[in-house]
Design an enzyme around this catalytic site. Structure first.
Site, mmCIF file in Angstrom:
data_model
loop_
_atom_site.group_PDB
_atom_site.id
_atom_site.type_symbol
_atom_site.label_atom_id
_atom_site.label_comp_id
_atom_site.label_asym_id
_atom_site.label_seq_id
_atom_site.Cartn_x
_atom_site.Cartn_y
_atom_site.Cartn_z
ATOM 1 N N ASP A 250 0.782 -1.305 0.104
ATOM 2 C CA ASP A 250 -0.047 0.032 -0.073
ATOM 3 C C ASP A 250 0.871 1.305 0.226
ATOM 4 O O ASP A 250 0.459 2.313 -0.978
ATOM 5 C CB ASP A 250 -0.958 0.106 1.180
ATOM 6 C CG ASP A 250 -2.337 0.728 1.005
ATOM 7 O OD1 ASP A 250 -2.666 1.087 -0.376
ATOM 8 O OD2 ASP A 250 -3.070 0.828 1.911
ATOM 9 N N ASP A 296 -9.149 -1.582 2.103
ATOM 10 C CA ASP A 296 -9.024 -1.302 3.830
ATOM 11 C C ASP A 296 -10.023 -1.885 4.644
ATOM 12 O O ASP A 296 -9.935 -1.678 5.912
ATOM 13 C CB ASP A 296 -8.930 -0.080 3.637
ATOM 14 C CG ASP A 296 -8.022 0.780 2.784
ATOM 15 O OD1 ASP A 296 -6.954 -0.027 2.789
ATOM 16 O OD2 ASP A 296 -8.049 1.774 2.115
#
Length: 457
Positions: A250, A296
């Site tokens: 990420d 997420d």
């Protein structure tokens, strides 16, 4: 997989909004707070209910329909596969027309979204059906073969299903010679499922025609809840490997390049939750969105669901680790929103979620002295606690006829009652006295010699 929380600059032009070169008016503080709070709430709902449903999924499934379990090898390879997929999508959007790609993806997610939403609302819709509702059972069966070679489906007993692993062909060494029906598709449903499928299809058509953000969020919530429910980590170590790898993934794709944000804004598919910051000004036709990637939600969610199953395995009637990790997720996502609002730049949410979701439960385990129990817990052992498991395969020798005769003699012989004392069981199976071992060997040799003498006579 999009895994970044994005907040476009006020007054900027982005994909999915106006494309005529005009700028958007700045969002009000109230609208921004409403958008952030709504994203936070929408992220918490699938994690909470998905974790609860993952427990029922683990307890209620048959051996042939166990949830998808992520092993440590899968967790280590996942960031690499996700990076290749993300880069491939980025190159596709750069080379080919964005319109045709999104049309193809819309049709694909249209089908997946209907199925996911139908599975999500099915438990809730069952409460609204009257008791006298005519609920009929259906089965969609697709098998191999045609004409004279067509193989009819056969009803397999549970013992045979265990040998075949729940599938059509017999397992090697099972002794089954006649091929059972190879089922390619075997889907069972009822009238209530059809009603849920019809309601989900209405949402799907709405999304396909309008691409409205509410329809997008309904599909996104369904995908998230199904992911948390059906994807199971086998232990805490695997969860740490997965979260650690995606932590690096990420950060690199958000801060190192513009690939993540570009794909997130160009990808017209329900892989993200969106909420307009100008809802108070424009109503349901608002178009200045803040977005949160489903990665997420699902990735930390399956780790939180694992901790809930660990809480239940402790049998202390407390959900300490679940509530701790759930509060850690709220803290991490809130910190992400705060940093994003201060710096006006898309943030990799896993940068803040991973340390919080792993660190908080580990600190609690250290305080309670349960670190060893946490990392030695195996989720797969809790899937079917009432089902006996084969831990080793015995060594078998001899012809099939002799094995069958020995099995019949064992079944026909008198059953000896087992001692009730557990220590007596242990002493019987593991005698410590060498004399007892010698005595048992001599008894066996004597019985063998008597049998040979009778045969000679």
């Amino acid at each position: 997989m999009d895994s970044a929380l994005s907040d476009p600059h006020n007054g900027s032009v982005e994909a999915g909004g106006p494309t005529n070169g005009t700028t958007r008016p700045p969002s009000t503080p109230e609208g921004i707070a409403l958008a952030y709070g709504s994203l936070l709430l929408m992220a918490l709902l699938p994690i909470f209910f998905g974790a609860l449903r993952s427990v029922r999924c683990a307890r209620g499934k048959n051996a042939s329909d166990m949830p998808e379990t992520i092993t440590s090898r899968d967790a280590a390879r996942f960031p690499i596969i996700a990076s290749c997929t993300l880069l491939g999508l980025y190159l596709f959007f750069k080379i080919f027309s964005q319109e045709y790609i999104n049309l193809l993806l819309s049709m694909y997610f249209f089908v997946l979204g209907i199925l996911a939403l139908s599975h999500t609302i099915s438990p809730f819709m069952n409460k609204f059906f009257p008791a006298n509702f005519p609920n009929r059972q259906y089965q969609l069966l697709f098998t191999q073969g045609s004409g004279e070679n067509k193989e009819e489906p056969t009803a397999m007993p549970s013992s045979v299903q265990g040998l075949t692993g729940g599938r059509g062909s017999p397992a090697p060494g099972s002794g089954l010679t006649r091929p059972l029906c190879p089922e390619i598709i075997n889907y069972e449903f009822d009238t209530k499922d059809l009603v849920c499928l019809g309601l989900s299809s209405i949402v799907g058509v709405w999304y396909l025609l309008r691409k409205h953000w509410i329809a997008n969020n309904l599909f996104g919530l369904a995908f998230s809840l199904n992911g948390v429910e059906l994807l199971h980590l086998n232990n805490v170590s695997t969860g740490c490997i997965l979260l650690g790898g995606l932590f690096i993934y990420d950060i690199f794709w958000v801060f190192g390049t513009n690939v993540m944000v570009t794909v997130a804004k160009s990808f017209e598919a329900p892989i993200k939750l969106v909420f307009p910051q100008d809802l108070l000004e424009k109503g349901l036709e608002a178009d200045n969105f803040a977005m949160l990637g489903l990665g997420d939600i699902v990735i930390p969610g399956i780790f939180i669901a694992l901790l809930l199953r660990f809480d239940i395995s402790l049998k202390k009637n407390t959900h300490t680790y679940f509530y701790t990790s759930f509060a850690a997720y709220i803290f991490g996502l809130g910190l992400t929103i705060f940093i994003m609002h201060i710096f006006k730049h898309a943030q990799p949410a896993l940068l803040y979620l991973v340390p919080a979701c792993i660190g908080f439960p580990v600190l609690v385990a250290l305080a309670k002295g349960e670190v060893t129990e946490m990392f030695s817990y195996e989720s797969s052992a809790e899937i079917l606690p009432h089902t006996p498991r084969l831990t080793h395969f015995p060594t078998v020798s001899g012809s099939p006829a002799s094995l069958a005769d020995s099995m019949q003699q064992k079944l026909a012989g008198p059953r000896r009652r087992r001692p009730q004392n557990p220590s007596a069981i242990y002493e019987e199976s593991n005698p410590k006295d060498p004399a007892a071992v010698t005595e048992s060997k001599e008894g066996t040799e004597a019985s063998t010699s008597k049998g040979l003498e009778k045969k000679e006579k």
